[in-house]
Design a protein around this motif. Structure first.
Motif, PDB file in Angstrom:
ATOM      1  N   UNK A   1      11.270   9.354  -1.734  1.00 23.67           N
ATOM      2  CA  UNK A   1       9.856   9.620  -1.490  1.00 23.67           C
ATOM      3  C   UNK A   1       9.144   8.301  -1.232  1.00 23.67           C
ATOM      4  N   UNK A   2       7.879   8.377  -0.854  1.00 25.08           N
ATOM      5  CA  UNK A   2       7.071   7.169  -0.783  1.00 25.08           C
ATOM      6  C   UNK A   2       5.761   7.388  -1.526  1.00 25.08           C
ATOM      7  N   UNK A   3       5.228   6.291  -2.024  1.00 29.22           N
ATOM      8  CA  UNK A   3       4.031   6.324  -2.853  1.00 29.22           C
ATOM      9  C   UNK A   3       2.845   5.744  -2.097  1.00 29.22           C
ATOM     10  N   UNK A   4       1.715   6.425  -2.173  1.00 29.40           N
ATOM     11  CA  UNK A   4       0.454   5.909  -1.639  1.00 29.40           C
ATOM     12  C   UNK A   4      -0.331   5.351  -2.821  1.00 29.40           C
ATOM     13  N   UNK A   5      -0.543   4.027  -2.821  1.00 28.25           N
ATOM     14  CA  UNK A   5      -1.151   3.368  -3.975  1.00 28.25           C
ATOM     15  C   UNK A   5      -2.673   3.518  -4.006  1.00 28.25           C
ATOM     16  N   UNK A   6      -3.300   3.609  -2.829  1.00 27.69           N
ATOM     17  CA  UNK A   6      -4.765   3.543  -2.749  1.00 27.69           C
ATOM     18  C   UNK A   6      -5.398   4.929  -2.858  1.00 27.69           C
ATOM     19  N   UNK A   7      -4.936   5.722  -3.807  1.00 20.07           N
ATOM     20  CA  UNK A   7      -5.520   7.048  -4.079  1.00 20.07           C
ATOM     21  C   UNK A   7      -6.274   6.919  -5.392  1.00 20.07           C
ATOM     22  N   UNK A   8      -7.559   7.156  -5.339  1.00 20.60           N
ATOM     23  CA  UNK A   8      -8.468   6.829  -6.437  1.00 20.60           C
ATOM     24  C   UNK A   8      -8.683   8.011  -7.379  1.00 20.60           C
ATOM     25  N   UNK A   9      -9.059   7.682  -8.635  1.00 20.50           N
ATOM     26  CA  UNK A   9      -9.354   8.731  -9.607  1.00 20.50           C
ATOM     27  C   UNK A   9     -10.600   9.517  -9.287  1.00 20.50           C
ATOM     28  N   UNK A  10     -11.439   9.025  -8.378  1.00 29.12           N
ATOM     29  CA  UNK A  10     -12.646   9.759  -7.969  1.00 29.12           C
ATOM     30  C   UNK A  10     -12.380  10.717  -6.807  1.00 29.12           C
ATOM     31  N   UNK A  11     -11.224  10.619  -6.197  1.00 37.31           N
ATOM     32  CA  UNK A  11     -10.977  11.359  -4.957  1.00 37.31           C
ATOM     33  C   UNK A  11     -10.770  12.844  -5.210  1.00 37.31           C
ATOM     34  N   UNK A  12     -11.259  13.662  -4.278  1.00 39.20           N
ATOM     35  CA  UNK A  12     -10.895  15.079  -4.250  1.00 39.20           C
ATOM     36  C   UNK A  12      -9.435  15.151  -3.791  1.00 39.20           C
ATOM     37  N   UNK A  13      -8.518  15.640  -4.628  1.00 37.62           N
ATOM     38  CA  UNK A  13      -7.096  15.568  -4.262  1.00 37.62           C
ATOM     39  C   UNK A  13      -6.741  16.424  -3.054  1.00 37.62           C
ATOM     40  N   UNK A  14      -7.433  17.531  -2.848  1.00 35.11           N
ATOM     41  CA  UNK A  14      -7.151  18.362  -1.674  1.00 35.11           C
ATOM     42  C   UNK A  14      -7.537  17.632  -0.384  1.00 35.11           C
ATOM     43  N   UNK A  15      -8.707  16.992  -0.395  1.00 34.72           N
ATOM     44  CA  UNK A  15      -9.130  16.264   0.794  1.00 34.72           C
ATOM     45  C   UNK A  15      -8.240  15.043   1.032  1.00 34.72           C
ATOM     46  N   UNK A  16      -7.877  14.339  -0.030  1.00 33.84           N
ATOM     47  CA  UNK A  16      -7.014  13.175   0.119  1.00 33.84           C
ATOM     48  C   UNK A  16      -5.664  13.543   0.707  1.00 33.84           C
ATOM     49  N   UNK A  17      -5.058  14.600   0.201  1.00 30.67           N
ATOM     50  CA  UNK A  17      -3.771  15.039   0.740  1.00 30.67           C
ATOM     51  C   UNK A  17      -3.911  15.554   2.163  1.00 30.67           C
ATOM     52  N   UNK A  18      -5.017  16.220   2.462  1.00 34.76           N
ATOM     53  CA  UNK A  18      -5.229  16.712   3.834  1.00 34.76           C
ATOM     54  C   UNK A  18      -5.240  15.545   4.816  1.00 34.76           C
ATOM     55  N   UNK A  19      -5.899  14.449   4.456  1.00 37.29           N
ATOM     56  CA  UNK A  19      -5.954  13.280   5.335  1.00 37.29           C
ATOM     57  C   UNK A  19      -4.570  12.652   5.493  1.00 37.29           C
TER      58      UNK A  19
ATOM     59  N   UNK B   1       0.826  -1.216   0.000  1.00 37.08           N
ATOM     60  CA  UNK B   1       0.000   0.000   0.000  1.00 37.08           C
ATOM     61  C   UNK B   1       0.856   1.260   0.000  1.00 37.08           C
ATOM     62  N   UNK B   2       2.003   1.203   0.700  1.00 44.05           N
ATOM     63  CA  UNK B   2       2.969   2.300   0.688  1.00 44.05           C
ATOM     64  C   UNK B   2       4.279   1.754   0.142  1.00 44.05           C
TER      65      UNK B   2
END
Length: 832
Positions: free
Chosen positions: A727-745, A711-712
């Motif tokens: 760097x590290x990669x977060x794999x479970x970031x979806x194309x439907x996600x609001x990118x601002x909210x996802x990054x905030x979390x 996952x990471x």
């Protein structure tokens, strides 16, 4: 005469800084006092007794709120840190774009990319003598350097970077003077090269014939690529023979018809030869003027008289502002502040004397501070200077370029379900009303699910109440695929100046500010934007959308099919200053990926939104449909930065995993909160069909080194030393996600990791699915991630309770809608 309106306009103008240099780290050997004077050595001890030093020190002290002493200012700088003082200086300066000559080598200077955290656009000016010296410091493909070998290498180097720079610069005035011989012979140049080489390394070019030869070859390339050439004229440090820096020495060159098409800008007001420079600009169409360095290095009288002399003969649309800022951010601030005061004083006098009307003075100020430079350096000519977020557009297709001025402005926002939405106003209304007062929008805008355009239950938001969409002018761009239209991202305010706590961009800003305030760190993010390209078929009278091809991962055939489309996409993104690092066909049928360059969180999220808009629009133009939600991810790469340096990377064996202690703690926090983060990054039930074992989407709560099933994933891209990660990669970031909210979390979780000094478990080297029962499975449904979020007190505390209530309400509505309608996922193609 009343000049209040003129003063207010000048004070509020966004500036284009046409000539500056790199800022250095606080621990650089460059003395802070050097920024106040061109003096060096013993002469520097007299600097505190100059008029300009006393004035500039006092104004810096006022900005910082310290006593007016060098010691007090330097102590403030040390205690605040470079990023803080730089942000303060640039905000106060009101600079929207800066062109940097990075050929002035200073100890521990930051690269141009670092400066992009301070301004929307930072372009490069290439110093031709420095390039020549770098080439000669290397070894040729043979025994020794010859003029032919040097010329081939030099011209090839110029051409290779021509599309990525804003202009060239020469410091011939410092070396051999400005009496450039446009007809210098190869024999003289060869002899000059030999003299330079005999002097040894590091190479410093001083031979006049060889400098003239470099100058002429550079002009030829500049004409080919329509690049302007900045020329140092007038005063400088003591290396310069002032007699040889008089711009009148350029007359022979200016008379040569071979080079009449090359635009040249005379830097530093040519002081003390300002009248001479004004004359040249008035009689030679290719000559332009810049008054940086003279402002703010001279006394007030000296600054005013010098710039006045420039305007005595020179056309106003040939005179441009710059700070000549270098080494320390205070030089940018002082240059901008004094320039506003000087130009206001001069334009007032011109009105009083009858040379200008007040309206004409307003236009003159706009030109001097921004518009002249926008046109001269070809910085995204479609933007107004006051709205500038500039980007260079040399490669953008002319037929797709917008006309100057936009009839419509699209005001964009992304809601809690990740859908892109916009309101459109005329440019006239945008300028007259919306800039200051925003656009009205219902509270329900942040309570809508992916299937219903109405407020979801349990969000505490309804159709009663209204916010203001306030455009962030730094994100205003021409719409590359639609003539006479702009688009701009908006923040949500209850009223202008009062942010609404449900705003996604505001939430990300709050969280990143908390990270900065508590730990003096920033997060850089770079998204991988996956999407499907679909074509329309008619089957039995019904419309069907099918993948454009069925080729495998990284297929060359797939790229051949879409290459024309990608040329348009990349050109459009270049026009918006969005960097694309690479692109390829993905594993899905008709699926592709664009890997975007990294930057700080809010611009990174903004860039993803604009990229999705561009891909959709260009696909539609070609009769295709872009689908970035169903089955596609927006994997995000993250790194920690401090004072312009990536501190996620380990150093000196500080961590067995190749990352720093802070990097491990931050990443451990993300891993710990990942189940609840999924409620942000995988926001619809369909998202969980993608997060499956063996799909490289991160189905288990674990991490690994270059393990694409984890996952990471920590990454060590080309150029990173063995054993270290960048760097590290977060794999479970979806194309439907609001990118601002996802990054905030994600950032909120990282803050918790730093606060609690969390450690990572051992990395997983193989397929996590083979360790079933030993690893926690990440949520397999939106219901599970929503339940994890409900229990996550940390995210509630950091992100904000009210916003979390709304998000949970929207997610519950998604679950209810999908449970009642098994074909709901089919509608997503029309919603995203």
């Amino acid at each position: 005469m009343e000049f209040a309106e003129l003063r207010e306009a000048i004070e509020k103008m966004e500036l284009v800084d046409g000539h500056a240099h790199n800022i250095v780290s606080l621990d650089s050997t460059f003395p802070f006092i050097n920024s106040f004077s061109e003096a060096t050595g013993d002469a520097l001890s007299f600097t505190p007794h100059s008029l300009s030093f006393k004035r500039n020190l006092r104004e810096i002290s006022e900005l910082y709120g310290t006593e007016s002493s060098l010691d007090a200012v330097e102590e403030y700088r040390r205690s605040s840190g470079l990023q803080a003082i730089s942000s303060k200086c640039f905000k106060a300066a009101g600079i929207s774009a800066v062109l940097i000559d990075d050929g002035l080598k200073l100890d521990k200077m930051h690269d141009i990319e670092w400066h992009r955290s301070l301004v929307p656009f930072a372009g490069r000016i290439l110093r031709i003598e420095r390039l020549a010296e770098q080439i000669l410091d290397g070894e040729p493909d043979g025994s020794t350097w010859t003029l032919n070998k040097f010329t081939e290498t030099f011209v090839k180097s110029l051409r290779s970077v021509a599309d990525g720079i804003v202009g060239l610069k020469s410091i011939a005035a410092y070396r051999s003077g400005l009496e450039i011989n446009p007809n210098v012979t190869n024999e003289d140049a060869e002899e000059g090269l030999s003299e330079v080489l005999r002097a040894g390394k590091p190479v410093r070019i001083t031979n006049k014939s060889f400098i003239d030869y470099i100058f002429v070859r550079s002009l030829e390339v500049a004409i080919c690529y329509d690049l302007p050439l900045q020329i140092h004229t007038g005063f400088g440090d003591k290396d310069l023979d002032l007699r040889l820096s008089n711009p009148l020495n350029l007359r022979t060159l200016l008379e040569d018809k071979k080079f009449s098409g090359c635009r040249m800008v005379l830097l530093h007001a040519s002081y003390p030869f300002s009248k001479e420079a004004s004359y040249l600009a008035s009689v030679y169409s290719q000559v332009y003027l810049d008054f940086g360095l003279a402002v703010p290095k001279l006394s007030v009288h000296g600054m005013i008289s010098s710039v006045k002399e420039l305007l005595e003969l020179a056309p106003i649309n040939k005179v441009m502002f710059s700070t000549d800022g270098y080494a320390v951010p205070e030089t940018y601030y002082l240059g901008a502040k004094k320039a506003r005061e000087v130009i206001f004083s001069i334009l007032c006098d011109a009105c009083i004397d009858g040379d200008l009307s007040v309206a004409e003075a307003m236009e003159a100020a706009k030109g001097i501070f921004a518009q002249n430079a926008i046109e001269f350096y070809k910085i995204n000519a479609g933007l107004k200077s006051a709205d500038l977020k500039a980007s260079l557009t040399p490669c953008f297709d002319v037929e797709n370029a917008v006309d100057i001025g936009a009839s419509f402005v699209r005001i964009l926002w992304v809601d809690a379900s990740g859908q892109h939405r916009c309101r459109v106003v005329t440019e006239k209304r945008f300028n007259n009303v919306v800039k200051k007062n925003g656009v009205g929008l219902t509270f329900a805008c942040m309570a809508m699910s992916s299937l219903v355009d109405g407020a979801a239950d349990e969000t505490n938001l309804t159709g009663t109440g209204e916010i203001r969409l306030m455009p962030d002018l730094s994100t205003r761009w021409n719409v590359p695929w639609a003539k006479r239209e702009d688009m701009v991202l908006a923040d949500m305010h209850l009223k202008p100046g009062e942010p609404w706590e449900y705003c996604p961009r505001e939430a990300l800003g709050r969280v990143t500010k908390l990270l900065k305030d508590e730990f003096d760190m920033e997060v850089n993010a770079g998204f991988e934007n996956e999407f499907f390209l679909l074509k329309k078929l008619e089957r039995e009278g019904k419309e069907a959308w099918v993948p454009i091809d069925s080729t495998p991962y990284c297929s060359t055939a797939a790229f051949d099919v879409v290459s024309p489309l990608f040329h348009e996409i990349i050109a459009a993104l270049n026009s918006m200053n969005i960097e694309v690092e690479q692109l390829h066909a993905e594993a899905g049928k008709g699926q592709f990926e664009l890997a975007l360059g990294h930057t700080t969180c809010t611009p990174a999220a903004d860039n993803l939104i604009f990229t999705r808009e561009v891909v959709k629009a260009v696909a539609r133009k070609h009769g295709l449909y872009d689908l970035h939600d169903v089955g596609s991810g927006s994997h995000v790469h993250l790194s920690l930065w401090q004072n312009g340096k990536n501190i996620f990377t380990g150093s000196g064996g500080s961590n067995q995993h190749g990352m720093s202690t802070a990097g491990e703690q931050f990443m451990a926090g993300v891993l710990d909160h990942l189940p609840s983060i999924l409620a942000f990054t995988a926001p619809v039930p369909n998202s969980y069909d993608r997060i499956q074992p063996h799909m490289w989407s991160g189905a288990y709560q674990c991490w690994g080194k270059e393990n694409r099933e984890a996952a990471l994933r920590t990454a060590s891209p080309p150029g990173i030393p063995d054993g270290l990660v960048s760097n590290f990669e977060v794999k479970s970031f979806d194309g439907c996600a609001n990118p601002h909210l996802g990054l905030a979390a994600i950032v909120a979780a990282g803050i918790d990791g730093l606060r609690r000094h969390l450690h990572l478990p051992e990395p997983i080297d193989g397929d996590p699915a083979n360790l079933e029962g030993k690893l926690n499975r990440l949520p397999t449904s939106l219901s599970e991630s929503l339940e994890a979020l409900r229990k996550d007190n940390v995210l509630h505390e950091i992100i904000g309770e009210k916003l979390l209530v709304a998000i949970k309400g929207v997610r519950k509505a998604e679950i209810d809608n999908y449970s009642k309608n098994k074909d709901a996922y089919k509608l997503l193609i029309h919603r995203y």
